[in-house]
Motif scaffolding. Structure first.
Motif, PDB file in Angstrom:
ATOM      1  N   GLN A  24       0.831  -1.207   0.000  1.00  0.00           N
ATOM      2  CA  GLN A  24       0.000   0.000   0.000  1.00  0.00           C
ATOM      3  C   GLN A  24       0.867   1.258   0.000  1.00  0.00           C
ATOM      4  N   GLU A  28       1.065   3.927  -3.049  1.00  0.00           N
ATOM      5  CA  GLU A  28       0.761   5.348  -2.873  1.00  0.00           C
ATOM      6  C   GLU A  28       1.904   6.217  -3.385  1.00  0.00           C
ATOM      7  N   PHE A  29       3.136   5.828  -3.087  1.00  0.00           N
ATOM      8  CA  PHE A  29       4.293   6.586  -3.575  1.00  0.00           C
ATOM      9  C   PHE A  29       4.342   6.594  -5.099  1.00  0.00           C
ATOM     10  N   MET A  30       4.066   5.427  -5.694  1.00  0.00           N
ATOM     11  CA  MET A  30       4.142   5.287  -7.147  1.00  0.00           C
ATOM     12  C   MET A  30       2.899   5.830  -7.847  1.00  0.00           C
ATOM     13  N   ASP A  31       1.852   6.130  -7.084  1.00  0.00           N
ATOM     14  CA  ASP A  31       0.569   6.580  -7.620  1.00  0.00           C
ATOM     15  C   ASP A  31      -0.028   5.533  -8.564  1.00  0.00           C
ATOM     16  N   VAL A  32       0.003   4.283  -8.073  1.00  0.00           N
ATOM     17  CA  VAL A  32      -0.587   3.154  -8.797  1.00  0.00           C
ATOM     18  C   VAL A  32      -1.425   2.340  -7.809  1.00  0.00           C
ATOM     19  N   SER A  33      -2.078   1.310  -8.287  1.00  0.00           N
ATOM     20  CA  SER A  33      -2.894   0.475  -7.404  1.00  0.00           C
ATOM     21  C   SER A  33      -2.028  -0.573  -6.698  1.00  0.00           C
ATOM     22  N   THR A  51      10.156   2.457 -13.994  1.00  0.00           N
ATOM     23  CA  THR A  51       9.278   2.068 -12.888  1.00  0.00           C
ATOM     24  C   THR A  51      10.060   1.290 -11.840  1.00  0.00           C
ATOM     25  N   SER A  54      12.239   3.661  -9.898  1.00  0.00           N
ATOM     26  CA  SER A  54      11.474   4.420  -8.899  1.00  0.00           C
ATOM     27  C   SER A  54      11.176   3.572  -7.667  1.00  0.00           C
ATOM     28  N   TYR A  58      12.524   4.258  -3.759  1.00  0.00           N
ATOM     29  CA  TYR A  58      11.636   4.353  -2.597  1.00  0.00           C
ATOM     30  C   TYR A  58      11.988   3.334  -1.522  1.00  0.00           C
TER      31      TYR A  58
END
Length: 74
Positions: A24, A28-33, A51, A54, A58
């Motif tokens: 989760q 949220e950091f990646m702005d994906v599901s 990706t 990134s 993180y």
């Protein structure tokens, strides 16, 4: 020799868990599901190198280790 996305995903998952980061939080950091993160970790989806980079940034792991299994600190 192809890219082993299942192995890459497993390395991401292992590194993420070592740092006590949830799917989760990463999503949220990646702005994906969360589902997308899960698919990456299971090797179902083939993420772009940017990706993966990134994700590595993180969770604080080395991109070379995630891609090739080579640990620079050894």
């Amino acid at each position: 020799m192809g890219i082993d996305y299942k192995l890459i995903g497993k390395r991401i998952q292992t590194s993420r868990k070592k740092r006590n980061i949830t799917q989760q939080e990463l999503a949220e950091f990646m702005d994906v599901s969360v589902g997308y993160i899960s698919q990456i970790e299971r090797g179902i989806t083939k993420p772009k190198l940017t990706t993966i980079d990134s994700i590595c940034s993180y969770i604080g792991c080395d991109l070379i280790y995630i891609i090739a299994g080579v640990n620079e600190n050894v």
